[in-house]
Design a protein around this motif. Structure first.
Motif, PDB file in Angstrom:
ATOM      1  N   ASP A  97       0.868  -1.179   0.000  1.00  0.00           N
ATOM      2  CA  ASP A  97       0.000   0.000   0.000  1.00  0.00           C
ATOM      3  C   ASP A  97       0.902   1.225   0.000  1.00  0.00           C
ATOM      4  N   LEU A  98       0.913   1.971  -1.107  1.00  0.00           N
ATOM      5  CA  LEU A  98       1.806   3.112  -1.270  1.00  0.00           C
ATOM      6  C   LEU A  98       1.153   4.445  -0.924  1.00  0.00           C
ATOM      7  N   THR A  99       0.002   4.433  -0.312  1.00  0.00           N
ATOM      8  CA  THR A  99      -0.714   5.667  -0.016  1.00  0.00           C
ATOM      9  C   THR A  99       0.158   6.622   0.788  1.00  0.00           C
ATOM     10  N   GLY A 100       0.364   7.804   0.240  1.00  0.00           N
ATOM     11  CA  GLY A 100       1.102   8.838   0.943  1.00  0.00           C
ATOM     12  C   GLY A 100       2.604   8.704   0.893  1.00  0.00           C
ATOM     13  N   ALA A 101       3.126   7.693   0.206  1.00  0.00           N
ATOM     14  CA  ALA A 101       4.567   7.433   0.220  1.00  0.00           C
ATOM     15  C   ALA A 101       5.181   7.885  -1.103  1.00  0.00           C
ATOM     16  N   SER A 102       5.686   9.083  -1.178  1.00  0.00           N
ATOM     17  CA  SER A 102       6.296   9.588  -2.401  1.00  0.00           C
ATOM     18  C   SER A 102       7.781   9.286  -2.436  1.00  0.00           C
ATOM     19  N   HIS A 103       8.366   9.376  -3.634  1.00  0.00           N
ATOM     20  CA  HIS A 103       9.798   9.124  -3.839  1.00  0.00           C
ATOM     21  C   HIS A 103      10.206   7.764  -3.280  1.00  0.00           C
ATOM     22  N   VAL A 104       9.506   6.740  -3.759  1.00  0.00           N
ATOM     23  CA  VAL A 104       9.764   5.362  -3.347  1.00  0.00           C
ATOM     24  C   VAL A 104      10.046   4.535  -4.600  1.00  0.00           C
ATOM     25  N   VAL A 105      11.003   3.607  -4.510  1.00  0.00           N
ATOM     26  CA  VAL A 105      11.308   2.662  -5.577  1.00  0.00           C
ATOM     27  C   VAL A 105      10.869   1.270  -5.137  1.00  0.00           C
ATOM     28  N   VAL A 106      10.067   0.591  -5.966  1.00  0.00           N
ATOM     29  CA  VAL A 106       9.626  -0.787  -5.717  1.00  0.00           C
ATOM     30  C   VAL A 106      10.273  -1.661  -6.777  1.00  0.00           C
ATOM     31  N   GLN A 107      11.131  -2.609  -6.346  1.00  0.00           N
ATOM     32  CA  GLN A 107      11.990  -3.305  -7.297  1.00  0.00           C
ATOM     33  C   GLN A 107      12.083  -4.802  -7.008  1.00  0.00           C
ATOM     34  N   GLY A 108      11.837  -5.600  -8.049  1.00  0.00           N
ATOM     35  CA  GLY A 108      12.210  -7.002  -8.023  1.00  0.00           C
ATOM     36  C   GLY A 108      11.192  -7.977  -7.483  1.00  0.00           C
ATOM     37  N   PHE A 109       9.919  -7.586  -7.335  1.00  0.00           N
ATOM     38  CA  PHE A 109       8.901  -8.451  -6.743  1.00  0.00           C
ATOM     39  C   PHE A 109       8.080  -9.146  -7.827  1.00  0.00           C
ATOM     40  N   THR A 124       3.666  10.578  -5.375  1.00  0.00           N
ATOM     41  CA  THR A 124       4.349  11.169  -6.513  1.00  0.00           C
ATOM     42  C   THR A 124       5.788  10.675  -6.618  1.00  0.00           C
ATOM     43  N   ALA A 125       6.304  10.711  -7.841  1.00  0.00           N
ATOM     44  CA  ALA A 125       7.694  10.370  -8.124  1.00  0.00           C
ATOM     45  C   ALA A 125       8.059   8.980  -7.621  1.00  0.00           C
ATOM     46  N   THR A 126       7.154   8.043  -7.794  1.00  0.00           N
ATOM     47  CA  THR A 126       7.406   6.644  -7.459  1.00  0.00           C
ATOM     48  C   THR A 126       7.946   5.924  -8.693  1.00  0.00           C
ATOM     49  N   ARG A 127       8.835   4.982  -8.464  1.00  0.00           N
ATOM     50  CA  ARG A 127       9.373   4.174  -9.561  1.00  0.00           C
ATOM     51  C   ARG A 127       9.028   2.709  -9.318  1.00  0.00           C
ATOM     52  N   ILE A 128       8.432   2.068 -10.328  1.00  0.00           N
ATOM     53  CA  ILE A 128       8.082   0.649 -10.288  1.00  0.00           C
ATOM     54  C   ILE A 128       8.971  -0.038 -11.316  1.00  0.00           C
ATOM     55  N   THR A 129       9.954  -0.811 -10.842  1.00  0.00           N
ATOM     56  CA  THR A 129      10.983  -1.287 -11.756  1.00  0.00           C
ATOM     57  C   THR A 129      11.359  -2.744 -11.503  1.00  0.00           C
ATOM     58  N   ARG A 130      11.528  -3.500 -12.575  1.00  0.00           N
ATOM     59  CA  ARG A 130      12.059  -4.865 -12.572  1.00  0.00           C
ATOM     60  C   ARG A 130      11.215  -5.825 -11.734  1.00  0.00           C
ATOM     61  N   ASN A 131       9.897  -5.664 -11.855  1.00  0.00           N
ATOM     62  CA  ASN A 131       8.951  -6.577 -11.211  1.00  0.00           C
ATOM     63  C   ASN A 131       8.280  -7.454 -12.264  1.00  0.00           C
ATOM     64  N   PRO A 451      13.578  -4.158 -34.383  1.00  0.00           N
ATOM     65  CA  PRO A 451      12.525  -4.560 -33.446  1.00  0.00           C
ATOM     66  C   PRO A 451      13.134  -4.920 -32.097  1.00  0.00           C
ATOM     67  N   LEU A 452      12.468  -4.512 -31.036  1.00  0.00           N
ATOM     68  CA  LEU A 452      12.918  -4.903 -29.700  1.00  0.00           C
ATOM     69  C   LEU A 452      12.759  -6.400 -29.519  1.00  0.00           C
ATOM     70  N   THR A 453      13.622  -6.976 -28.695  1.00  0.00           N
ATOM     71  CA  THR A 453      13.512  -8.388 -28.315  1.00  0.00           C
ATOM     72  C   THR A 453      13.429  -8.481 -26.803  1.00  0.00           C
ATOM     73  N   THR A 454      13.255  -9.700 -26.313  1.00  0.00           N
ATOM     74  CA  THR A 454      13.166  -9.896 -24.870  1.00  0.00           C
ATOM     75  C   THR A 454      14.467  -9.547 -24.166  1.00  0.00           C
ATOM     76  N   ALA A 455      15.572  -9.467 -24.883  1.00  0.00           N
ATOM     77  CA  ALA A 455      16.836  -9.055 -24.270  1.00  0.00           C
ATOM     78  C   ALA A 455      16.882  -7.570 -23.957  1.00  0.00           C
ATOM     79  N   ASP A 456      15.969  -6.797 -24.568  1.00  0.00           N
ATOM     80  CA  ASP A 456      15.974  -5.341 -24.415  1.00  0.00           C
ATOM     81  C   ASP A 456      15.031  -4.848 -23.327  1.00  0.00           C
ATOM     82  N   VAL A 457      14.138  -5.707 -22.854  1.00  0.00           N
ATOM     83  CA  VAL A 457      13.055  -5.265 -21.968  1.00  0.00           C
ATOM     84  C   VAL A 457      12.917  -6.211 -20.794  1.00  0.00           C
ATOM     85  N   GLY A 458      12.148  -5.783 -19.809  1.00  0.00           N
ATOM     86  CA  GLY A 458      11.870  -6.651 -18.684  1.00  0.00           C
ATOM     87  C   GLY A 458      12.933  -6.587 -17.606  1.00  0.00           C
ATOM     88  N   PRO A 459      12.765  -7.357 -16.519  1.00  0.00           N
ATOM     89  CA  PRO A 459      13.608  -7.247 -15.333  1.00  0.00           C
ATOM     90  C   PRO A 459      15.082  -7.546 -15.554  1.00  0.00           C
TER      91      PRO A 459
END
Length: 462
Positions: A97-109, A124-131, A451-459
Protein backbone atom coordinates in the motif's frame (compact mmCIF):
# COMPACT_ATOMS: atom_id res chain seq x y z
CA UNK A 1 15.95 4.89 -26.39
CA UNK A 2 16.25 8.42 -27.73
CA UNK A 3 17.49 11.16 -25.41
CA UNK A 4 14.54 13.18 -24.18
CA UNK A 5 15.96 16.25 -25.83
CA UNK A 6 15.54 14.66 -29.26
CA UNK A 7 11.73 14.85 -29.30
CA UNK A 8 10.93 16.03 -32.78
CA UNK A 9 7.51 17.43 -31.93
CA UNK A 10 8.12 20.84 -30.41
CA UNK A 11 4.91 21.03 -28.38
CA UNK A 12 6.08 18.07 -26.33
CA UNK A 13 9.55 19.39 -25.66
CA UNK A 14 8.37 19.96 -22.09
CA UNK A 15 9.04 16.27 -21.49
CA UNK A 16 12.59 17.22 -20.61
CA UNK A 17 14.65 15.42 -18.04
CA UNK A 18 13.47 17.73 -15.28
CA UNK A 19 10.13 16.00 -15.24
CA UNK A 20 11.74 12.62 -14.67
CA UNK A 21 14.75 13.58 -12.61
CA UNK A 22 12.92 12.88 -9.36
CA UNK A 23 13.34 9.21 -10.14
CA UNK A 24 17.14 9.29 -10.24
CA UNK A 25 19.25 8.78 -7.15
CA UNK A 26 21.87 11.52 -7.31
CA UNK A 27 23.04 11.39 -3.69
CA UNK A 28 22.68 9.29 -0.56
CA UNK A 29 22.50 11.28 2.67
CA UNK A 30 24.79 10.53 5.55
CA UNK A 31 23.22 7.96 7.86
CA UNK A 32 21.21 6.15 5.18
CA UNK A 33 20.90 2.49 6.08
CA UNK A 34 20.16 -0.91 4.63
CA UNK A 35 17.32 -2.59 6.52
CA UNK A 36 16.47 -6.27 6.19
CA UNK A 37 13.10 -7.99 6.50
CA UNK A 38 12.14 -11.63 6.11
CA UNK A 39 8.45 -11.63 7.11
CA UNK A 40 5.44 -9.35 6.67
CA UNK A 41 5.81 -8.11 10.24
CA UNK A 42 9.50 -7.32 9.80
CA UNK A 43 8.83 -5.60 6.49
CA UNK A 44 6.08 -3.47 7.99
CA UNK A 45 8.36 -2.50 10.89
CA UNK A 46 11.27 -1.63 8.59
CA UNK A 47 9.09 0.51 6.35
CA UNK A 48 7.62 2.37 9.32
CA UNK A 49 11.11 3.53 10.29
CA UNK A 50 12.65 4.11 6.85
CA UNK A 51 14.36 7.42 6.15
CA UNK A 52 15.28 9.08 2.84
CA UNK A 53 18.02 7.12 1.13
CA UNK A 54 17.33 3.90 3.05
CA UNK A 55 17.28 0.56 1.27
CA UNK A 56 14.85 -2.07 2.57
CA UNK A 57 15.87 -5.56 1.42
CA UNK A 58 13.13 -8.20 1.53
CA UNK A 59 14.09 -11.84 1.99
CA UNK A 60 12.70 -14.65 -0.14
CA UNK A 61 9.21 -15.85 0.65
CA UNK A 62 5.50 -15.71 -0.11
CA UNK A 63 3.68 -12.73 1.36
CA UNK A 64 -0.02 -13.49 1.28
CA UNK A 65 -1.65 -12.20 4.45
CA UNK A 66 -2.31 -8.46 4.02
CA UNK A 67 -1.38 -5.22 2.32
CA UNK A 68 1.80 -3.83 3.87
CA UNK A 69 1.69 -0.05 4.25
CA UNK A 70 4.71 1.89 3.03
CA UNK A 71 4.44 4.67 5.59
CA UNK A 72 7.46 6.85 4.84
CA UNK A 73 8.68 8.97 1.90
CA UNK A 74 12.05 9.62 0.39
CA UNK A 75 13.19 12.75 -1.40
CA UNK A 76 14.02 13.58 -5.01
CA UNK A 77 17.71 13.11 -4.26
CA UNK A 78 17.33 10.12 -1.93
CA UNK A 79 14.32 7.86 -2.51
CA UNK A 80 13.48 4.94 -0.27
CA UNK A 81 14.18 1.70 -2.14
CA UNK A 82 12.23 -1.50 -1.39
CA UNK A 83 13.95 -4.39 -3.15
CA UNK A 84 13.47 -8.15 -3.26
CA UNK A 85 16.69 -9.99 -2.36
CA UNK A 86 15.38 -13.41 -3.28
CA UNK A 87 12.22 -14.70 -4.96
CA UNK A 88 9.58 -12.58 -3.20
CA UNK A 89 5.98 -13.18 -4.26
CA UNK A 90 2.84 -11.37 -3.22
CA UNK A 91 -0.20 -13.65 -3.45
CA UNK A 92 -3.78 -13.62 -2.20
CA UNK A 93 -4.41 -10.56 -0.01
CA UNK A 94 -0.71 -9.68 0.12
CA UNK A 95 0.76 -6.59 -1.48
CA UNK A 96 2.06 -3.07 -0.92
CA UNK A 97 0.00 0.00 0.00
CA UNK A 98 1.81 3.11 -1.27
CA UNK A 99 -0.71 5.67 -0.02
CA UNK A 100 1.10 8.84 0.94
CA UNK A 101 4.57 7.43 0.22
CA UNK A 102 6.30 9.59 -2.40
CA UNK A 103 9.80 9.12 -3.84
CA UNK A 104 9.76 5.36 -3.35
CA UNK A 105 11.31 2.66 -5.58
CA UNK A 106 9.63 -0.79 -5.72
CA UNK A 107 11.99 -3.30 -7.30
CA UNK A 108 12.21 -7.00 -8.02
CA UNK A 109 8.90 -8.45 -6.74
CA UNK A 110 6.40 -10.89 -8.25
CA UNK A 111 2.81 -9.64 -8.02
CA UNK A 112 0.60 -12.71 -8.27
CA UNK A 113 -1.96 -11.29 -5.88
CA UNK A 114 -5.64 -10.38 -5.88
CA UNK A 115 -5.25 -6.59 -6.07
CA UNK A 116 -2.12 -6.02 -8.15
CA UNK A 117 -0.39 -2.75 -7.30
CA UNK A 118 -1.68 0.83 -7.25
CA UNK A 119 0.37 4.01 -7.22
CA UNK A 120 -2.18 6.41 -5.65
CA UNK A 121 -2.35 10.08 -6.52
CA UNK A 122 -0.35 11.24 -3.52
CA UNK A 123 2.53 8.79 -4.17
CA UNK A 124 4.35 11.17 -6.51
CA UNK A 125 7.69 10.37 -8.12
CA UNK A 126 7.41 6.64 -7.46
CA UNK A 127 9.37 4.17 -9.56
CA UNK A 128 8.08 0.65 -10.29
CA UNK A 129 10.98 -1.29 -11.76
CA UNK A 130 12.06 -4.87 -12.57
CA UNK A 131 8.95 -6.58 -11.21
CA UNK A 132 6.76 -9.34 -12.65
CA UNK A 133 2.97 -8.91 -12.78
CA UNK A 134 0.97 -12.08 -13.42
CA UNK A 135 -1.91 -12.12 -10.98
CA UNK A 136 -5.01 -11.84 -13.18
CA UNK A 137 -6.65 -9.38 -10.74
CA UNK A 138 -10.16 -8.21 -11.48
CA UNK A 139 -9.02 -4.76 -12.57
CA UNK A 140 -5.49 -3.83 -13.64
CA UNK A 141 -2.23 -5.48 -12.67
CA UNK A 142 -0.76 -2.01 -12.15
CA UNK A 143 -2.68 1.25 -11.77
CA UNK A 144 -0.88 4.61 -11.82
CA UNK A 145 -2.57 7.76 -10.53
CA UNK A 146 0.45 9.84 -9.44
CA UNK A 147 2.49 12.46 -11.28
CA UNK A 148 6.11 11.72 -12.23
CA UNK A 149 5.78 7.95 -11.93
CA UNK A 150 8.20 5.77 -13.85
CA UNK A 151 7.24 2.22 -14.84
CA UNK A 152 10.27 0.49 -16.34
CA UNK A 153 11.82 -2.93 -16.98
CA UNK A 154 8.82 -4.92 -15.76
CA UNK A 155 7.18 -8.02 -17.22
CA UNK A 156 3.39 -8.25 -17.49
CA UNK A 157 2.31 -11.72 -18.55
CA UNK A 158 -0.27 -14.46 -19.04
CA UNK A 159 -3.52 -12.63 -18.36
CA UNK A 160 -6.67 -14.55 -19.23
CA UNK A 161 -9.24 -12.55 -17.23
CA UNK A 162 -10.80 -9.27 -18.35
CA UNK A 163 -8.73 -6.28 -17.34
CA UNK A 164 -5.58 -4.48 -18.40
CA UNK A 165 -1.93 -4.98 -17.58
CA UNK A 166 -1.18 -1.28 -16.96
CA UNK A 167 -3.62 1.59 -16.65
CA UNK A 168 -2.65 5.23 -16.14
CA UNK A 169 -5.41 7.49 -14.85
CA UNK A 170 -5.19 10.33 -12.34
CA UNK A 171 -6.79 12.05 -9.41
CA UNK A 172 -10.46 12.98 -9.45
CA UNK A 173 -12.89 12.13 -12.21
CA UNK A 174 -11.25 13.87 -15.18
CA UNK A 175 -7.57 14.61 -14.47
CA UNK A 176 -4.55 12.64 -15.66
CA UNK A 177 -1.35 11.76 -13.88
CA UNK A 178 1.30 13.96 -15.50
CA UNK A 179 4.73 13.10 -16.85
CA UNK A 180 4.33 9.35 -16.41
CA UNK A 181 7.19 7.51 -18.13
CA UNK A 182 6.58 3.91 -19.28
CA UNK A 183 9.68 2.29 -20.77
CA UNK A 184 11.46 -1.02 -21.41
CA UNK A 185 8.56 -3.20 -20.25
CA UNK A 186 7.59 -6.57 -21.70
CA UNK A 187 3.86 -7.11 -22.26
CA UNK A 188 3.36 -10.76 -23.10
CA UNK A 189 0.53 -13.18 -23.83
CA UNK A 190 -2.62 -11.22 -23.01
CA UNK A 191 -5.20 -13.83 -23.92
CA UNK A 192 -8.50 -12.50 -22.58
CA UNK A 193 -10.97 -13.50 -25.29
CA UNK A 194 -13.69 -10.89 -24.74
CA UNK A 195 -14.54 -8.11 -27.16
CA UNK A 196 -13.33 -5.22 -24.99
CA UNK A 197 -11.38 -4.47 -21.83
CA UNK A 198 -8.14 -6.33 -22.42
CA UNK A 199 -5.58 -3.70 -23.37
CA UNK A 200 -1.92 -4.13 -22.46
CA UNK A 201 -1.66 -0.38 -21.74
CA UNK A 202 -4.61 1.96 -21.29
CA UNK A 203 -3.24 5.48 -20.93
CA UNK A 204 -6.29 7.46 -19.82
CA UNK A 205 -10.05 6.96 -19.99
CA UNK A 206 -12.85 8.45 -22.03
CA UNK A 207 -13.72 10.89 -19.23
CA UNK A 208 -10.09 12.05 -19.06
CA UNK A 209 -9.46 12.42 -22.79
CA UNK A 210 -8.93 16.20 -22.76
CA UNK A 211 -6.60 16.17 -19.75
CA UNK A 212 -3.02 17.03 -20.68
CA UNK A 213 -0.87 14.09 -19.57
CA UNK A 214 2.54 14.78 -21.17
CA UNK A 215 3.16 11.04 -20.89
CA UNK A 216 6.05 9.23 -22.53
CA UNK A 217 5.60 5.60 -23.66
CA UNK A 218 8.77 4.29 -25.26
CA UNK A 219 10.90 1.20 -25.85
CA UNK A 220 8.27 -1.35 -24.79
CA UNK A 221 7.75 -4.77 -26.40
CA UNK A 222 4.25 -6.18 -26.93
CA UNK A 223 4.01 -9.84 -27.95
CA UNK A 224 0.75 -11.77 -28.31
CA UNK A 225 -1.27 -8.75 -27.21
CA UNK A 226 -4.55 -10.43 -28.09
CA UNK A 227 -6.78 -9.39 -25.20
CA UNK A 228 -8.39 -6.46 -27.00
CA UNK A 229 -8.45 -4.84 -30.42
CA UNK A 230 -6.18 -2.20 -28.86
CA UNK A 231 -2.83 -3.33 -27.47
CA UNK A 232 -1.79 0.21 -26.56
CA UNK A 233 -4.78 2.50 -26.07
CA UNK A 234 -4.24 6.23 -25.48
CA UNK A 235 -7.22 8.10 -24.05
CA UNK A 236 -5.63 11.38 -22.98
CA UNK A 237 -3.90 14.36 -24.62
CA UNK A 238 -0.38 15.58 -25.37
CA UNK A 239 1.61 12.36 -25.18
CA UNK A 240 4.57 10.79 -26.96
CA UNK A 241 4.43 7.14 -28.10
CA UNK A 242 7.75 6.20 -29.66
CA UNK A 243 10.16 3.36 -30.41
CA UNK A 244 7.84 0.58 -29.23
CA UNK A 245 7.58 -2.84 -30.91
CA UNK A 246 4.32 -4.78 -31.36
CA UNK A 247 4.57 -8.29 -32.84
CA UNK A 248 2.23 -11.27 -33.33
CA UNK A 249 -0.67 -9.32 -31.88
CA UNK A 250 -4.34 -8.74 -32.56
CA UNK A 251 -4.15 -5.37 -30.84
CA UNK A 252 -3.37 -2.05 -32.52
CA UNK A 253 -1.48 1.03 -31.45
CA UNK A 254 -4.56 3.17 -30.93
CA UNK A 255 -5.15 6.84 -30.14
CA UNK A 256 -8.74 6.19 -29.10
CA UNK A 257 -9.38 9.57 -27.45
CA UNK A 258 -7.53 12.84 -26.95
CA UNK A 259 -5.55 15.33 -29.03
CA UNK A 260 -1.98 16.34 -29.82
CA UNK A 261 -0.10 13.04 -29.53
CA UNK A 262 3.08 12.18 -31.36
CA UNK A 263 3.46 8.59 -32.63
CA UNK A 264 7.01 8.13 -33.88
CA UNK A 265 9.50 5.39 -34.61
CA UNK A 266 7.31 2.43 -33.67
CA UNK A 267 7.65 -0.99 -35.33
CA UNK A 268 4.58 -3.20 -35.81
CA UNK A 269 4.98 -6.57 -37.51
CA UNK A 270 2.53 -9.26 -38.48
CA UNK A 271 -0.59 -8.07 -36.68
CA UNK A 272 -4.21 -7.90 -37.74
CA UNK A 273 -3.98 -4.10 -37.96
CA UNK A 274 -1.42 -1.41 -37.29
CA UNK A 275 -1.88 2.20 -36.12
CA UNK A 276 -5.36 3.66 -35.62
CA UNK A 277 -6.27 7.14 -34.39
CA UNK A 278 -9.14 9.49 -33.63
CA UNK A 279 -9.13 13.13 -32.46
CA UNK A 280 -7.24 16.20 -33.55
CA UNK A 281 -3.71 17.37 -34.29
CA UNK A 282 -1.87 14.05 -34.05
CA UNK A 283 1.49 13.59 -35.77
CA UNK A 284 2.24 10.03 -36.95
CA UNK A 285 5.73 9.84 -38.45
CA UNK A 286 8.68 7.50 -39.02
CA UNK A 287 6.83 4.29 -38.17
CA UNK A 288 7.24 0.89 -39.84
CA UNK A 289 4.15 -1.30 -40.11
CA UNK A 290 4.75 -4.57 -41.95
CA UNK A 291 2.64 -7.46 -43.15
CA UNK A 292 -0.68 -6.65 -41.51
CA UNK A 293 -3.76 -8.57 -42.55
CA UNK A 294 -5.91 -5.46 -42.07
CA UNK A 295 -5.17 -1.74 -42.61
CA UNK A 296 -1.65 -0.73 -41.66
CA UNK A 297 -2.95 2.78 -40.89
CA UNK A 298 -6.52 3.76 -40.02
CA UNK A 299 -7.60 7.40 -39.92
CA UNK A 300 -10.79 7.47 -37.92
CA UNK A 301 -14.19 8.91 -38.58
CA UNK A 302 -16.50 9.67 -35.71
CA UNK A 303 -19.96 9.98 -34.24
CA UNK A 304 -18.81 13.49 -33.22
CA UNK A 305 -16.58 16.06 -34.91
CA UNK A 306 -15.02 17.75 -31.86
CA UNK A 307 -15.82 16.14 -28.53
CA UNK A 308 -17.20 18.45 -25.82
CA UNK A 309 -18.62 15.92 -23.37
CA UNK A 310 -15.67 13.56 -22.77
CA UNK A 311 -17.98 10.76 -23.79
CA UNK A 312 -17.29 7.39 -25.37
CA UNK A 313 -18.13 8.38 -28.95
CA UNK A 314 -15.43 8.19 -31.56
CA UNK A 315 -14.17 11.62 -32.56
CA UNK A 316 -13.27 12.22 -36.19
CA UNK A 317 -9.55 12.57 -36.87
CA UNK A 318 -8.96 16.14 -38.01
CA UNK A 319 -5.83 18.20 -38.77
CA UNK A 320 -3.51 15.19 -38.43
CA UNK A 321 -0.26 14.44 -40.24
CA UNK A 322 0.71 10.93 -41.43
CA UNK A 323 4.13 11.23 -43.02
CA UNK A 324 7.39 9.39 -43.65
CA UNK A 325 6.05 5.97 -42.66
CA UNK A 326 6.78 2.65 -44.38
CA UNK A 327 3.53 0.68 -44.51
CA UNK A 328 2.76 -2.72 -45.96
CA UNK A 329 -0.30 -4.95 -45.78
CA UNK A 330 -2.57 -7.26 -47.67
CA UNK A 331 -5.77 -5.20 -47.29
CA UNK A 332 -6.28 -1.46 -47.57
CA UNK A 333 -2.89 -0.09 -46.55
CA UNK A 334 -4.38 3.22 -45.39
CA UNK A 335 -8.05 3.34 -44.51
CA UNK A 336 -10.07 6.53 -44.04
CA UNK A 337 -12.99 5.35 -41.90
CA UNK A 338 -16.16 6.64 -43.51
CA UNK A 339 -19.10 4.72 -42.05
CA UNK A 340 -19.71 7.21 -39.22
CA UNK A 341 -21.51 10.57 -39.33
CA UNK A 342 -18.34 12.66 -39.45
CA UNK A 343 -15.55 11.57 -41.79
CA UNK A 344 -11.93 12.59 -41.17
CA UNK A 345 -11.08 16.10 -42.27
CA UNK A 346 -8.01 18.21 -43.10
CA UNK A 347 -5.59 15.31 -42.74
CA UNK A 348 -2.33 14.97 -44.66
CA UNK A 349 -0.84 11.74 -46.07
CA UNK A 350 2.64 12.61 -47.28
CA UNK A 351 5.92 10.99 -48.29
CA UNK A 352 4.99 7.47 -47.17
CA UNK A 353 6.06 4.21 -48.80
CA UNK A 354 2.93 2.10 -49.41
CA UNK A 355 3.45 -1.58 -50.24
CA UNK A 356 0.94 -4.38 -50.63
CA UNK A 357 -1.27 -6.56 -52.73
CA UNK A 358 -4.62 -4.92 -52.02
CA UNK A 359 -5.55 -1.24 -52.20
CA UNK A 360 -3.26 1.59 -51.17
CA UNK A 361 -5.92 3.95 -49.85
CA UNK A 362 -9.52 3.14 -49.07
CA UNK A 363 -12.04 5.87 -48.30
CA UNK A 364 -15.64 6.63 -48.99
CA UNK A 365 -15.83 10.22 -47.86
CA UNK A 366 -13.61 12.87 -46.35
CA UNK A 367 -13.20 16.62 -46.53
CA UNK A 368 -10.11 18.68 -47.31
CA UNK A 369 -7.83 15.64 -47.39
CA UNK A 370 -4.26 16.32 -48.51
CA UNK A 371 -1.92 13.94 -50.33
CA UNK A 372 1.62 14.44 -51.60
CA UNK A 373 4.83 12.61 -52.33
CA UNK A 374 3.79 9.03 -51.55
CA UNK A 375 5.46 6.07 -53.29
CA UNK A 376 3.19 3.17 -54.19
CA UNK A 377 4.22 -0.33 -55.22
CA UNK A 378 2.31 -3.57 -55.64
CA UNK A 379 -1.12 -2.23 -54.69
CA UNK A 380 -3.89 -0.48 -56.55
CA UNK A 381 -4.15 3.24 -55.86
CA UNK A 382 -7.76 3.05 -54.71
CA UNK A 383 -8.83 6.49 -53.54
CA UNK A 384 -5.32 7.92 -53.66
CA UNK A 385 -5.75 10.79 -56.10
CA UNK A 386 -3.60 11.27 -59.18
CA UNK A 387 -0.65 13.52 -58.53
CA UNK A 388 -0.42 12.43 -54.87
CA UNK A 389 1.84 9.49 -55.57
CA UNK A 390 4.02 7.75 -58.07
CA UNK A 391 4.14 4.04 -58.74
CA UNK A 392 7.70 2.77 -58.66
CA UNK A 393 9.64 -0.08 -57.09
CA UNK A 394 11.21 1.51 -53.98
CA UNK A 395 13.92 -1.17 -54.01
CA UNK A 396 13.64 -2.05 -50.36
CA UNK A 397 15.47 -5.06 -48.97
CA UNK A 398 15.25 -6.73 -45.60
CA UNK A 399 18.10 -6.00 -43.23
CA UNK A 400 19.56 -8.43 -40.71
CA UNK A 401 16.57 -7.84 -38.42
CA UNK A 402 13.94 -8.35 -41.11
CA UNK A 403 13.04 -4.69 -41.62
CA UNK A 404 12.56 -3.26 -45.09
CA UNK A 405 15.27 -0.70 -45.85
CA UNK A 406 16.10 1.32 -48.97
CA UNK A 407 19.22 0.41 -50.92
CA UNK A 408 21.75 2.77 -52.43
CA UNK A 409 19.79 3.01 -55.72
CA UNK A 410 16.33 3.34 -54.17
CA UNK A 411 14.09 6.00 -55.74
CA UNK A 412 12.94 7.04 -52.26
CA UNK A 413 16.26 8.82 -51.69
CA UNK A 414 15.82 12.59 -51.67
CA UNK A 415 12.32 12.23 -53.16
CA UNK A 416 10.15 13.74 -50.40
CA UNK A 417 8.00 16.61 -51.61
CA UNK A 418 7.18 18.24 -48.28
CA UNK A 419 9.54 19.87 -45.77
CA UNK A 420 7.42 19.12 -42.67
CA UNK A 421 9.44 20.68 -39.82
CA UNK A 422 7.98 18.08 -37.43
CA UNK A 423 10.21 15.50 -39.15
CA UNK A 424 13.82 16.18 -38.24
CA UNK A 425 15.02 12.58 -37.84
CA UNK A 426 14.23 9.12 -39.20
CA UNK A 427 13.30 5.92 -37.38
CA UNK A 428 16.97 5.37 -36.49
CA UNK A 429 17.30 8.75 -34.81
CA UNK A 430 19.49 9.92 -37.69
CA UNK A 431 19.09 13.54 -38.75
CA UNK A 432 17.29 14.10 -42.01
CA UNK A 433 18.77 16.60 -44.46
CA UNK A 434 16.77 19.21 -46.34
CA UNK A 435 16.22 16.68 -49.15
CA UNK A 436 14.48 13.97 -47.15
CA UNK A 437 13.95 10.37 -48.21
CA UNK A 438 10.41 9.02 -48.52
CA UNK A 439 9.43 6.51 -45.85
CA UNK A 440 10.58 5.84 -42.32
CA UNK A 441 14.27 5.32 -43.04
CA UNK A 442 16.72 7.95 -44.29
CA UNK A 443 19.17 5.88 -46.34
CA UNK A 444 22.37 5.12 -44.46
CA UNK A 445 24.57 2.04 -44.39
CA UNK A 446 24.22 2.08 -40.61
CA UNK A 447 20.87 0.69 -39.45
CA UNK A 448 20.63 0.99 -35.65
CA UNK A 449 16.84 0.73 -35.30
CA UNK A 450 15.50 -2.79 -35.00
CA UNK A 451 12.53 -4.56 -33.45
CA UNK A 452 12.92 -4.90 -29.70
CA UNK A 453 13.51 -8.39 -28.32
CA UNK A 454 13.17 -9.90 -24.87
CA UNK A 455 16.84 -9.06 -24.27
CA UNK A 456 15.97 -5.34 -24.41
CA UNK A 457 13.05 -5.26 -21.97
CA UNK A 458 11.87 -6.65 -18.68
CA UNK A 459 13.61 -7.25 -15.33
CA UNK A 460 16.82 -8.78 -16.72
CA UNK A 461 17.49 -6.20 -19.44
CA UNK A 462 20.29 -3.66 -19.04
Amino acid sequence: MRPVGELSYFRLGVLAAAGLAALVVVATPAGARTREASSPAELSAALSQAQPGDRVEVGAGVYDSAQIHVRRSGTAQAPITIVAKGPVEFTGAGGLDLTGASHVVVQGFVFDNDAGLTVPGDATATRITRNVFQGNPGGADLTVKADDTQVDHNTFQNRTAQGVYLQVVGPGASDMAKRVHVDHNYFYNHQYKGANGGESIRFGLSGRQHAVANGLIEDNLFDKADGDSEALSVKSSDNVVRDNTIVNSRGTLSLRHGWNTLVEGNILIGGSTGIRFFGNNHVVINNIVEDTTGPAMEIGGGEVRDDTTSGTDHEAADHCLVAFNTLSGSDNIVWYESSKKFPPSDDTLADNVLLGHGTAVGTGTGTSLHFTGNILFGAAAGSLPAGAYRTVDPKLARDAHGLLRPGATSPVIGAATGSFPQVTQDIDGQNRPAAKDVGADQYNVATPARPLTTADVGPKAP
